[in-house]
Design an enzyme around this catalytic site. Structure first.
Site, mmCIF file in Angstrom:
data_model
loop_
_atom_site.group_PDB
_atom_site.id
_atom_site.type_symbol
_atom_site.label_atom_id
_atom_site.label_comp_id
_atom_site.label_asym_id
_atom_site.label_seq_id
_atom_site.Cartn_x
_atom_site.Cartn_y
_atom_site.Cartn_z
ATOM 1 N N LYS A 287 0.609 -1.646 0.115
ATOM 2 C CA LYS A 287 -0.456 0.129 -0.115
ATOM 3 C C LYS A 287 0.822 1.482 0.085
ATOM 4 O O LYS A 287 1.889 1.683 0.745
ATOM 5 C CB LYS A 287 -0.237 -0.034 1.294
ATOM 6 C CG LYS A 287 -1.935 -0.925 0.981
ATOM 7 C CD LYS A 287 -2.658 -0.808 2.794
ATOM 8 C CE LYS A 287 -4.069 -1.984 2.378
ATOM 9 N NZ LYS A 287 -4.994 -2.210 1.247
ATOM 10 N N ARG A 361 -10.589 -11.638 -0.304
ATOM 11 C CA ARG A 361 -11.698 -11.846 -0.870
ATOM 12 C C ARG A 361 -11.003 -13.506 -1.042
ATOM 13 O O ARG A 361 -11.508 -14.990 -1.353
ATOM 14 C CB ARG A 361 -11.430 -11.334 -2.631
ATOM 15 C CG ARG A 361 -10.491 -11.462 -3.207
ATOM 16 C CD ARG A 361 -10.466 -10.530 -4.638
ATOM 17 N NE ARG A 361 -11.044 -9.353 -4.618
ATOM 18 C CZ ARG A 361 -11.344 -8.121 -4.487
ATOM 19 N NH1 ARG A 361 -10.844 -8.233 -6.376
ATOM 20 N NH2 ARG A 361 -10.559 -7.145 -4.734
#
Length: 513
Positions: A287, A361
């Site tokens: 990130k 996910r």
């Protein structure tokens, strides 16, 4: 937590630090809400005018403090805004009462006792006020004033002020079963929601997957819930490639926790699946600066599932509820999953990992397939899954996707009923093609536009055939980086606990959908 009592006492004679009353907003100025008649009378019926002189309007979230009238045993009156005055012959809605009670409870931090003279027309109103008080009084002070000041912290709490110690709900009926049940429900749900908040607020150096699993085990033991924890060895043996792949870069190994609450009076079965990334660095797809500081909250979905399963057990709901906590820490290292790697999931499908920051996910996919093997009547997963959902719905609303439109609507209505703003979102099939992979069965990334929907379509691939499923993307409201509002604190919010509990209640009653 704040102690709650139902009281038939009159406000003037009650010994307390403050009397809380409601004020509504009308076209003609502030209006004193029902429940505060005795207080208004003590001001010779001019309380609304006094409040207006002090700048009060009755707007939602507004707090006005003034000295109590002569003869009152409480020294202070706290007037809290309820928002717009309801139409004639209709009362204030539950969410207005929750918010007002929460604002007042927070404003009275440091007080030993407050009497809440808010509008109570029935047991449901009492439950709403009770919930607002318990959630609004919340504070997280575990890591403040430590060391030499630990004793002072225990005595005083945050900023030298402990949460409101006791709240008496005036107009309540302590001998009425419905009122007692409403307050007991509010207590159980609020305590478990606050448990979720505590977990979300914990720093990641203290809450890794193993520590989270231990918290879940302790809660399960306390409330008679069966628990199973799969460690790294068990995950490898059973082929949970998604969870293992995400956790492979961390020194703290992943876990899959299964919580089973069983009712002897029902064959209905719900499965709740929670994303539990105890810290999300993005992995190799690191990130950027400025996006890491709150990533301890990426386990909010798992915290919500834990809270909801325990609440269902405490309430004795006549429905079987299984919770799945998919726990991992997503870190970059020499052993971390790389963009381009292919993972074989628990379902047997292969996934090409194009972005290691699309990790939620992957852990959810394994847990969804595990949940599907038990063939529950419905599965709901909860996750801080995509920034795209925050862009779409903002910081206070979460999206709901499902493989059944009627079920999606039912979950949406349940969430709105308990005061959690949501919005039904579609799963457009044309977006599925963007996840086609020339190397594996599916890629973990697709089209950038509609990214929240793409993530939902990915998860749908791992739900067993014929099983009703809904996906709750709580990325926006799970963690409040701004100031507190209503009964919502700064930091972890516990979003989705109440929605899951309400879905379980409606399922038990046969009223869902």
């Amino acid at each position: 937590m704040t102690a709650l009592t139902l009281s038939t006492a009159a406000a003037p004679g009650l010994r307390a630090d403050a009397i809380v009353i409601g004020v509504a907003k009308s076209t003609e100025g502030p209006v004193v809400a029902p429940g505060a008649e005795s207080v208004d009378k003590a001001y010779d019926g001019r309380l609304a005018g006094v409040l207006e002189t002090l700048g009060a309007s009755g707007a939602e979230g507004e707090v006005t403090k003034l000295p109590a009238p002569a003869g009152f045993k409480a020294p202070l009156v706290v007037a809290v805004g309820l928002g717009a005055e309801p139409e004639k012959d209709s009362g204030f809605d539950a969410e207005a009462l929750r918010k007002a009670a929460g604002v007042a409870a927070r404003a009275l931090a440091g007080s030993k006792k407050a009497a809440f003279a808010l509008p109570l027309t029935d047991a449901a109103d009492a439950g709403a006020v009770a919930e607002g008080v318990l959630l609004g009084a919340y504070s997280f002070d575990t890591y403040k004033d430590s060391g030499k000041d630990a004793k002072a912290k225990d005595a005083k709490g945050k900023n030298g002020k402990a949460p409101l110690a006791e709240a008496a709900l005036l107009g309540g009926k302590p001998r009425d079963r419905a009122y007692k049940a409403a307050v007991e429900r509010a207590t159980a749900v609020s305590e478990e929601l606050n448990r979720a908040r505590d977990l979300i607020n914990m720093p990641p150096n203290d809450l890794n997957p193993e520590a989270f699993a231990a918290v879940a085990q302790a809660a399960a033991k306390e409330h008679g819930i069966k628990v199973q924890v799969l460690d790294e060895k068990a995950l490898v043996k059973d082929g949970y490639g998604g969870i293992l792949g995400v956790g492979s870069g961390s020194a703290s190994g992943p876990r899959l926790v299964k919580l089973s609450y069983t009712s002897s009076k029902s064959k209905k079965h719900l499965a709740f699946v929670g994303k539990g990334i105890t810290y999300d660095s993005g992995g190799i797809s690191l990130k950027p600066a400025g996006h890491n500081e709150t990533m301890k909250c990426d386990m909010s979905g798992a915290a919500a599932v834990l809270g909801a399963v325990v609440a269902a057990a405490r309430l004795g709901l006549e429905v079987n509820v299984t919770g799945w906590l998919a726990l991992a820490e997503n870190m970059p290292s020499g052993s971390a999953t790389r963009p381009g790697d292919v993972l074989r999931m628990y379902s047997g499908k292969t996934v090409e990992v194009l972005n290691t920051d699309a990790e939620g996910r992957l852990v959810l996919a394994d847990a969804l397939w595990a949940a599907s093997q038990e063939k529950p009547d419905a599965i709901l997963d909860v996750a801080t899954l995509t920034g795209a959902m925050v862009l779409a719905l903002g910081n206070r609303t979460f999206g709901i996707m499902a493989n059944d439109d009627a079920f999606r609507t039912a979950v949406h209505e349940a969430a709105e009923e308990v005061g959690e703003p949501t919005w039904p979102m579609p799963l457009p099939e044309h977006l599925r093609k963007g996840m086609d992979s020339s190397t594996a069965d599916i890629a973990n990334m697709g089209e950038r536009m509609g990214g929240g929907l793409v993530a939902g379509l990915f998860l749908k691939e791992f739900v067993g055939e014929g099983i009703t499923w809904a996906h709750l993307d709580i990325a926006g409201p799970a963690f409040n980086e701004g100031g507190p509002f209503g009964y919502t604190p700064k930091g972890g919010t516990g979003t989705a606990v109440r929605t899951l509990v309400r879905v379980a209640e409606l399922t038990a009653a046969g009223d869902l959908g």
